[in-house]
Design a protein around this motif. Structure first.
Motif, PDB file in Angstrom:
ATOM      1  N   ASP A  49       0.898  -1.007  -0.065  1.00 46.66           N
ATOM      2  CA  ASP A  49      -0.054   0.177   0.105  1.00 46.66           C
ATOM      3  C   ASP A  49       0.843   1.281   0.008  1.00 46.66           C
ATOM      4  O   ASP A  49       2.172   1.036   0.536  1.00 46.66           O
ATOM      5  CB  ASP A  49      -0.865   0.058   1.315  1.00 46.66           C
TER       6      ASP A  49
ATOM      7  N   ASP B 291      -0.224   5.177   0.830  1.00 49.31           N
ATOM      8  CA  ASP B 291      -0.635   6.131   2.154  1.00 49.31           C
ATOM      9  C   ASP B 291      -0.499   5.422   3.495  1.00 49.31           C
ATOM     10  O   ASP B 291      -1.450   4.512   3.676  1.00 49.31           O
ATOM     11  CB  ASP B 291      -1.742   6.667   1.760  1.00 49.31           C
ATOM     12  N   GLY B 292       0.375   5.947   4.375  1.00 51.70           N
ATOM     13  CA  GLY B 292       0.339   5.229   5.606  1.00 51.70           C
ATOM     14  C   GLY B 292       1.198   3.913   5.843  1.00 51.70           C
ATOM     15  O   GLY B 292       1.294   3.228   6.960  1.00 51.70           O
ATOM     16  N   THR B 293       1.599   3.521   4.710  1.00 54.74           N
ATOM     17  CA  THR B 293       2.561   2.360   4.393  1.00 54.74           C
ATOM     18  C   THR B 293       4.025   2.518   4.206  1.00 54.74           C
ATOM     19  O   THR B 293       4.996   2.319   4.812  1.00 54.74           O
ATOM     20  CB  THR B 293       2.061   1.354   3.640  1.00 54.74           C
TER      21      THR B 293
ATOM     22  N   ASP C 268      -1.716  -0.600   5.730  1.00 55.22           N
ATOM     23  CA  ASP C 268      -2.134  -0.018   7.230  1.00 55.22           C
ATOM     24  C   ASP C 268      -3.629  -0.155   7.520  1.00 55.22           C
ATOM     25  O   ASP C 268      -4.129   0.251   8.458  1.00 55.22           O
ATOM     26  CB  ASP C 268      -1.696   1.420   7.218  1.00 55.22           C
ATOM     27  N   THR C 269      -4.583  -1.024   6.535  1.00 57.57           N
ATOM     28  CA  THR C 269      -5.779  -1.075   6.581  1.00 57.57           C
ATOM     29  C   THR C 269      -6.262  -2.354   6.676  1.00 57.57           C
ATOM     30  O   THR C 269      -5.576  -3.186   5.733  1.00 57.57           O
ATOM     31  CB  THR C 269      -6.744   0.007   5.849  1.00 57.57           C
TER      32      THR C 269
ATOM     33  N   ASP D  91      -6.718  -3.471   2.956  1.00 57.08           N
ATOM     34  CA  ASP D  91      -5.439  -3.950   2.307  1.00 57.08           C
ATOM     35  C   ASP D  91      -5.371  -5.480   2.646  1.00 57.08           C
ATOM     36  O   ASP D  91      -4.910  -6.223   1.683  1.00 57.08           O
ATOM     37  CB  ASP D  91      -4.190  -3.220   2.819  1.00 57.08           C
TER      38      ASP D  91
HETATM   39 MG   LIG Z   1      -2.939   3.061   3.560  1.00 49.72          MG
END
Ligand SMILES: [Mg+2]
Length: 191
Positions: A8, A10-12, A132-133, A136
């Motif tokens: 992923d 964003d956030g990863t 991060d979700t 995912d």
């Molecule tokens: Mg993400």
């Protein structure tokens, strides 16, 4: 056929910015560049699969997304890291439930992973999905990957665990290396 690391974005890999639309807000998560460089050196294909509803919402163009990815690539290059391919889904969701597949290409749908597997001749059963979700994790599950890894960066700090979609949970992308190398059969190639 080789296994791959499906990541992923964003956030990863980069810091979470809601509806990111400006290249100057791109910032690598600490350790992400080094982790991707190690995957590169181990010969593991690194594929980004990212939902970009910001496009479907009319807040970013495809050209704007390319600028953001160019900036990310520039920052990664400073760590001798590169992404082999980026797949993005521009669709805006109509439901909030991260477990509902609205379109095969939008995570938790498996479409971006299965397309990457076809186009790059990748073995999904020796691949890993990192994100991060929950969506995912489920995209990985739905694609039939060997393992899913939740990173506790971005939204990953808010995920309730345990969850049947999560095989491993680690603090950040840096700690995914041993798992990815083992699952992709590259553990003997650690540089
Ligand atoms: Mg993400």
């Amino acid at each position: 056929m080789s296994g791959a690391a499906f990541l992923d974005r964003d956030g990863t890999i980069i810091e979470l910015v809601h509806h990111l639309a400006e290249p100057d807000k791109v910032a690598l998560i600490p350790g992400a560049g080094e982790a991707i460089a190690q995957l590169n050196r181990a010969g593991v294909p690194v594929i980004i699969v990212t939902n970009q509803s910001v496009i479907g919402r009319g807040k970013l163009t495809e050209a704007g997304l390319a600028e953001i990815h160019a900036e990310m690539a520039r920052q990664l290059a400073a760590h001798d890291a590169r992404i082999d391919e980026i797949y993005h889904c521009p669709l805006a969701p109509t439901v909030k439930d991260p477990r509902v597949i609205e379109h095969p290409d939008r995570k938790p749908g498996p479409g971006m992973l299965t397309r990457a597997a076809e186009e790059h001749r990748l073995d999904l059963t020796r691949s890993v999905m990192v994100g991060d979700t929950i969506s995912d994790m489920l995209a990985g599950r739905n694609a039939g990957v060997a393992a899913t890894i939740l990173v506790e960066t971005g939204y990953g700090t808010k995920v309730t665990m345990p969850d049947e979609s999560i095989d491993y949970a680690v603090p950040s992308l840096s700690e995914t290396l041993p798992i990815i190398l083992a699952q992709t059969g590259r553990s003997g190639d650690i540089p």
